[in-house]
Motif scaffolding. Sequence first.
Motif: not given
Length: 299
Positions: A178-189
Amino acid sequence: FIDSRSTTVEADISRTLGIHQVSGGVFVSRQSPLFSFTTRNGTFLGSNRSRSTFRSVFAQDEIRLSDNISTIIGLRVDKRGDTGAVISPRIAWVQHIPDYFDLKILIGEASRRPNWLEDSDGFTQKAALSEVDDEDIHTFEVQFAALPGKSYWHVSLYDYRIDDQIVPVFSEATGLRYINSRAKTRSRGVELERRWRLPRGNVAFNFTYTRAEDETTGRRSPFSPRIMSNIRLSNMTIGKRVSVSWEVRYRGDQLNFTGEKTPSTLQLFASVRWEPWENRDFGITLRARNIADRNTLDA
């Protein structure tokens, strides 16, 4: 998936007005997929037909401040069904020295609405959510390109922040995602690309390193390999009418939706093109995919 239908109409226009290069366009898509839900042991739980209409309008103005400097201002508006509109602005600064290098700095914000699968009742109800929030995306990117001789170098540094990221969650009780929309993501690259022009074809190499983490938990984000790379040999001519292309792709290990680590993979693709007549835009291409698709050993 039992059945999926999609109808899309799009149009764009571009025009030069003095120092302004103005462009814009519209995009309309009608999707009507039918999909089913099953448990891990294959038990059929039901199906759902979801219908959505996506509408998008974008406009961009590239302003040439001098022969070598320009700025780009862009705006995109997206709307799905009866929900409110999502506005995504973007601005860029470009430094260009012909035959030497290009430097770009880009800053933007965007929102991504859940697609028809992520927002379906079959997923949100399993997650005890009334609805799935939009993803808020903040981007910052620096691009540098150099053209020494017959080769081409491209380096890109990026930092993306995503609020309310839509991620899949696994339920051991039902075996369903199922889907959870609570994540806070940071992507660096960083992304590195180099191309060579050869007498009989082209060679390109690409390497990407990404570090994506959930800022709340500090855990590594799923479905985000840290290392990806590929090598392409394109349009390598054999005689006058035959050309061959090869590509090798490496995809590093990543986490799946259960949090388990999946091994890295190595894939090989090839194609051969034959043009029976000279100076005519006609040919026959044969493609072979996944010639070699195997798990590689982890270091």
